[in-house]
Scaffold this motif. Structure first.
Motif, PDB file in Angstrom:
ATOM      1  N   UNK A 296      29.653  22.386  57.943  1.00 14.46           N
ATOM      2  CA  UNK A 296      30.292  23.121  58.993  1.00 14.46           C
ATOM      3  C   UNK A 296      29.084  23.116  60.121  1.00 14.46           C
TER       4      UNK A 296
ATOM      5  N   UNK B  98      27.229  32.860  68.942  1.00  8.06           N
ATOM      6  CA  UNK B  98      27.859  31.919  68.350  1.00  8.06           C
ATOM      7  C   UNK B  98      29.270  31.992  68.579  1.00  8.06           C
TER       8      UNK B  98
ATOM      9  N   UNK C 156      29.753  30.458  71.964  1.00  9.63           N
ATOM     10  CA  UNK C 156      29.726  28.718  71.934  1.00  9.63           C
ATOM     11  C   UNK C 156      30.851  28.278  71.122  1.00  9.63           C
ATOM     12  N   UNK C 157      31.732  29.103  70.554  1.00  7.65           N
ATOM     13  CA  UNK C 157      33.128  28.591  69.929  1.00  7.65           C
ATOM     14  C   UNK C 157      32.664  28.273  68.453  1.00  7.65           C
ATOM     15  N   UNK C 158      32.058  28.908  67.534  1.00  7.31           N
ATOM     16  CA  UNK C 158      31.987  28.613  66.316  1.00  7.31           C
ATOM     17  C   UNK C 158      33.127  28.905  65.482  1.00  7.31           C
ATOM     18  N   UNK C 159      33.581  28.155  64.864  1.00  5.48           N
ATOM     19  CA  UNK C 159      35.100  28.277  64.032  1.00  5.48           C
ATOM     20  C   UNK C 159      35.133  29.332  63.073  1.00  5.48           C
TER      21      UNK C 159
ATOM     22  N   UNK D 277      27.836  25.474  78.686  1.00  7.52           N
ATOM     23  CA  UNK D 277      27.358  26.346  78.053  1.00  7.52           C
ATOM     24  C   UNK D 277      26.631  25.893  76.706  1.00  7.52           C
ATOM     25  N   UNK D 278      25.379  26.427  76.485  1.00  6.60           N
ATOM     26  CA  UNK D 278      24.336  25.975  75.644  1.00  6.60           C
ATOM     27  C   UNK D 278      23.968  27.115  74.755  1.00  6.60           C
ATOM     28  N   UNK D 279      23.721  26.751  73.524  1.00 10.98           N
ATOM     29  CA  UNK D 279      23.292  27.798  72.493  1.00 10.98           C
ATOM     30  C   UNK D 279      22.181  26.914  71.797  1.00 10.98           C
ATOM     31  N   UNK D 280      20.850  27.582  71.969  1.00 16.32           N
ATOM     32  CA  UNK D 280      19.922  27.333  71.197  1.00 16.32           C
ATOM     33  C   UNK D 280      19.868  27.819  69.903  1.00 16.32           C
ATOM     34  N   UNK D 281      19.839  27.186  68.871  1.00 14.32           N
ATOM     35  CA  UNK D 281      20.168  27.715  67.548  1.00 14.32           C
ATOM     36  C   UNK D 281      19.137  28.644  66.943  1.00 14.32           C
TER      37      UNK D 281
ATOM     38  N   UNK E  80      34.352  24.041  70.511  1.00 13.20           N
ATOM     39  CA  UNK E  80      32.868  24.121  70.893  1.00 13.20           C
ATOM     40  C   UNK E  80      32.509  23.062  71.821  1.00 13.20           C
TER      41      UNK E  80
ATOM     42  N   UNK F 139      28.718  19.583  67.938  1.00 10.49           N
ATOM     43  CA  UNK F 139      29.723  19.813  68.761  1.00 10.49           C
ATOM     44  C   UNK F 139      29.198  20.611  69.998  1.00 10.49           C
ATOM     45  N   UNK F 140      28.364  21.616  69.576  1.00 10.42           N
ATOM     46  CA  UNK F 140      27.883  22.510  70.525  1.00 10.42           C
ATOM     47  C   UNK F 140      26.918  21.675  71.754  1.00 10.42           C
ATOM     48  N   UNK F 141      26.503  20.516  71.323  1.00  8.28           N
ATOM     49  CA  UNK F 141      25.778  19.299  72.121  1.00  8.28           C
ATOM     50  C   UNK F 141      26.695  18.676  72.981  1.00  8.28           C
TER      51      UNK F 141
ATOM     52  N   UNK G 179      29.164  21.736  63.778  1.00  9.09           N
ATOM     53  CA  UNK G 179      28.914  22.775  64.757  1.00  9.09           C
ATOM     54  C   UNK G 179      27.799  22.482  65.856  1.00  9.09           C
ATOM     55  N   UNK G 180      26.788  22.068  65.214  1.00 11.53           N
ATOM     56  CA  UNK G 180      25.516  21.687  66.014  1.00 11.53           C
ATOM     57  C   UNK G 180      25.906  20.984  67.121  1.00 11.53           C
TER      58      UNK G 180
END
Lengths: 482, 254
Positions: free
Chosen positions: A429, B48, B51-54, B83-87, B75, A436-438, A433-434
């Motif tokens: 997942x 998260x 950013x749309x984490x399920x 919208x951007x998320x640096x993990x 997401x 999709x976030x891109x 998700x990573x």
């Protein structure tokens, strides 16, 4: 049409090759016995030695049991209910001399499959042998290849026109009684391709065979033979599709490759047979024996396969490394989805000195499918300095599929080096998700992950096919994460 | 630009595990925000969820982006909005090069936003330009995404991706954790270069350290799923000196 477009239409889309061509077939009884085999041989107007080959194989087959060691489950085929020879009706009952004599419906079929045979539309740089059920329909660029001394035709034609070569090599790599399905094939085999590359020749074109099973009652039992004489080189690719039927059909092929001194054969497969529906109804039983013989010193045989179709796959393209310093390679991507089952891998038999083999296997399972790698690396006592390097990676998508690895190593020579690596990963997942976030959607994300996973194998394919194989993997797995 | 209103969030698989318990936060263009707070306070979850984490479910409240709710968006659709998320823990994608991933990502987002897509050569120029920001060599483009990267390289790669994709709103989830001082300066420099009038940056962090190099307009402290206090940079300094206890006690009294 460009090669890329052709391949795109060959592998692209949801299974869009499931259509049936409505052609008239010659009558041929179902079942298998000596009379049937004699009849196949008679219709093909074969010399006596070929009939003998068939009958001997049939005798062996009758004594054999269907193997039950592969890690697959299926209802065994009813061998009396299969039509072993399926030929379409011809004008004057003769094999077409030119394209004008070929049934327009069959030409249309190949056009729909993205493999146009008509001269003005032919693929550039690729010679195609088109096999429809039991027969080769047409082979393109034959004359051009002949100028270079390369023979490219159907095996039936080769038996008629070049019997001395066929007689010398057929059955020399995969003996008639090698295994249950190879014996069956040897008894009833129909058209596959024949390639002969003479000494000191680099085959000027990519060669390919396009296999199509159309007849619901029949199976396909093609036989392919490729011989590369000293210091010659050929690259060959096969593609396979079949209509969508409720019942299973049997595909039991034999492929034999012979590489003499300093010769190199590169054999690539994009297998996209109909794989059955989501409940596991229908689809092809793909039970195939493929083996190459590095007969000469410094010869090389390389198998690359992208296996995405078939309900059941049972296939181990192998190399016998007889010549000193010979090289065997096996690059495989096997994708199973829904209810598909695959048990595939290779055998590398090291006989000569300083022989080298490489095995890169990437199994991808999704849905409720089951995907097994099975491989043997065997080092004989006189194979001093033999080396093998194997990598078997499995990737799981979802929670309901299975991946298995069965590596066998038998080394009888203490100077040999054998390395084996294996890994199993799950498309997670977080990975999806990573991506999709891109900005990628879920299907593109999976496609990217899978293509990255299979990259080492895909890059072994001839350039013009690699991109399309990429797409095929993505399409095959679309929607596989819920 | 972003309005978070009374946001309540639980874990999708276990609704009894409530993580966010009424978060309110407004972020405008041109601003840099820092969200601080102890472990488990919900800082990372907030990033998260935006950013749309399920894995998380919004049970109450709303997230508005430019006035529209984004709760129903996937997401990737949120990424298309900028919208951007640096993990915090960047994910490895073996066999896929940084360049391929980013070109596909860049062009997908550009297409969705009606901007011009870049061909491979144009993209390469664009990406090389951004590499300078994080002081990395060109080989960085050809390496598989995060595979075999050191912790510091992974964090720098997140900043690099942000630079390439040019988001409008970036959440940086503990991008400063585990960096040595030189890497921290590089990351901070990247953030400063990328923040401007039209975009906003949210730094989620444990430490005041990065705020020596990046000047936040607003600092928020998150405790037990809520924003317990907001202020300016001085708040961060006070937190560094006194810890979070004074806030939790205050919160419990309230």
């Amino acid at each position: 049409m460009s090669e890329t477009e052709a391949l795109e239409s060959m592998v692209g889309g949801e299974y869009k090759y499931g259509f049936t061509t409505d052609v008239e077939y010659e009558d041929f009884p179902n079942g298998i016995n000596e009379d049937i085999i004699r009849e196949i041989s008679r219709r093909k107007d074969e010399p006596e030695w070929v009939l003998e080959f068939r009958l001997e194989a049939f005798e062996k087959w009758k004594q054999m049991e269907e193997p039950d060691w592969p890690n697959v489950e299926y209802e065994k085929p009813d061998f009396d209910n299969i039509q072993y020879y399926s030929s379409t009706k011809k004008k004057d009952g003769k094999k077409p001399e030119s394209l004008d004599d070929v049934d327009p419906q069959i030409l249309e079929t190949y056009e729909k499959l993205g493999i146009p045979l008509q001269e003005q539309k032919q693929l550039q740089g690729i010679a195609v042998d088109a096999v429809f059920d039991s027969e080769s329909i047409f082979t393109t660029f034959k004359e051009k290849l002949a100028e270079a001394g390369v023979i490219f035709c159907s095996i039936s034609e080769a038996i008629q026109d070049h019997p001395e070569i066929v007689k010398e090599y057929m059955g020399s790599v995969v003996p008639k009684g090698d295994n249950f399905y190879a014996a069956l094939n040897s008894a009833v085999f129909s058209d596959g391709s024949f390639v002969y590359v003479p000494e000191d020749t680099v085959c000027p074109m990519e060669l390919s065979t396009y296999f199509r099973i159309n007849n619901m009652q029949s199976g396909q039992f093609e036989r392919t033979l490729i011989i590369c004489e000293d210091n010659s080189h050929v690259s060959y690719l096969e593609g396979c599709t079949a209509p969508q039927y409720q019942q299973n059909q049997l595909h039991a092929a034999v492929v034999e490759l012979v590489a003499l001194e300093d010769a190199e054969i590169k054999y690539s497969t994009i297998q996209n047979w109909y794989s059955g529906d989501e409940k596991g109804q229908g689809g092809i039983f793909n039970f195939v024996t493929k083996r190459g013989h590095c007969r000469g010193d410094n010869s090389k045989i390389s198998w690359t396969q992208v296996e995405t179709g078939s309900a059941i796959t049972w296939k181990y393209p192998s190399v016998i490394l007889a010549g000193d310093n010979s090289v065997g390679e096996f690059y495989s991507v096997a994708v199973t989805n829904q209810r598909q089952q695959a048990d595939t891998g290779t055998k590398m038999i090291h006989v000569g000195k300083n022989t080298k083999s490489t095995i890169i296997s990437k199994g991808i399972s999704a849905g409720e499918s089951n995907n097994s790698y099975r491989g043997l690396v065997k080092i004989s006592p006189r194979a001093d300095g033999a080396q093998n390097y194997s990598v078997c990676d499995s990737m799981l998508i979802g929670q309901t599929c299975g991946a298995h690895t069965f590596p066998y190593i038998e080394s009888a020579n203490p100077t040999a080096k054998v390395e084996h690596e294996a890994s199993t990963s799950r498309v997670g997942e977080e990975q999806i998700f990573y991506l999709q976030q891109r900005g990628m959607d879920e299907d593109d994300a999976i496609s990217l992950i899978v293509n990255g996973f299979a990259k080492e194998v895909l890059q072994e394919l001839p350039m013009e096919f690699a991109v399309e194989a990429d797409k095929l993997l993505g399409i095959k797995l679309e929607g596989s994460v819920g | 630009m972003l309005e978070i209103k009374d946001l309540h969030v639980c874990v999708e698989e276990d609704p009894s595990e409530k993580i966010l318990k009424g978060v309110n936060l407004t972020i405008n263009e041109g601003e840099i925000h820092a969200i601080m707070g102890p472990n488990g306070s919900g800082k990372s979850t907030l990033s998260k969820v935006v950013a749309g984490h399920e894995a998380y479910e919004v049970t109450q409240g709303n997230i508005l982006y430019n006035g529209e709710s984004i709760l129903e968006l996937e997401a990737d659709e949120r990424a298309h909005l900028g919208i951007f998320l640096a993990f915090q823990y960047p994910v490895e994608v073996p066999g896929v090069t940084n360049k391929n991933l980013l070109r596909q990502a860049y062009n997908t987002i550009a297409e969705e936003q009606g901007r011009e897509e870049l061909d491979p050569l144009q993209f390469e120029d664009h990406a090389r330009e951004q590499l300078k920001l994080i002081d990395m060599k060109e080989e960085f483009l050809e390496r598989s995404v995060n595979a075999g990267f050191s912790g510091g390289e992974k964090k720098r790669n997140e900043i690099f991706q942000m630079a390439v994709l040019q988001p409008k709103l970036a959440f940086l989830d503990e991008t400063d954790s585990g960096l040595d001082i030189d890497a921290l300066k590089i990351v901070a420099n990247g953030i400063n270069e990328l923040s401007g009038e039209d975009n906003a940056v949210v730094l989620v962090t444990h430490y005041q350290r990065i705020l020596d190099y990046v000047q936040p307009d607003h600092v928020h402290v998150m405790i037990d799923g809520k924003i317990a206090k907001s202020g300016d940079k001085d708040l961060a300094i006070k937190l560094e000196e006194e810890g979070y206890d004074w806030l939790s006690e205050g919160a419990s009294v309230l």
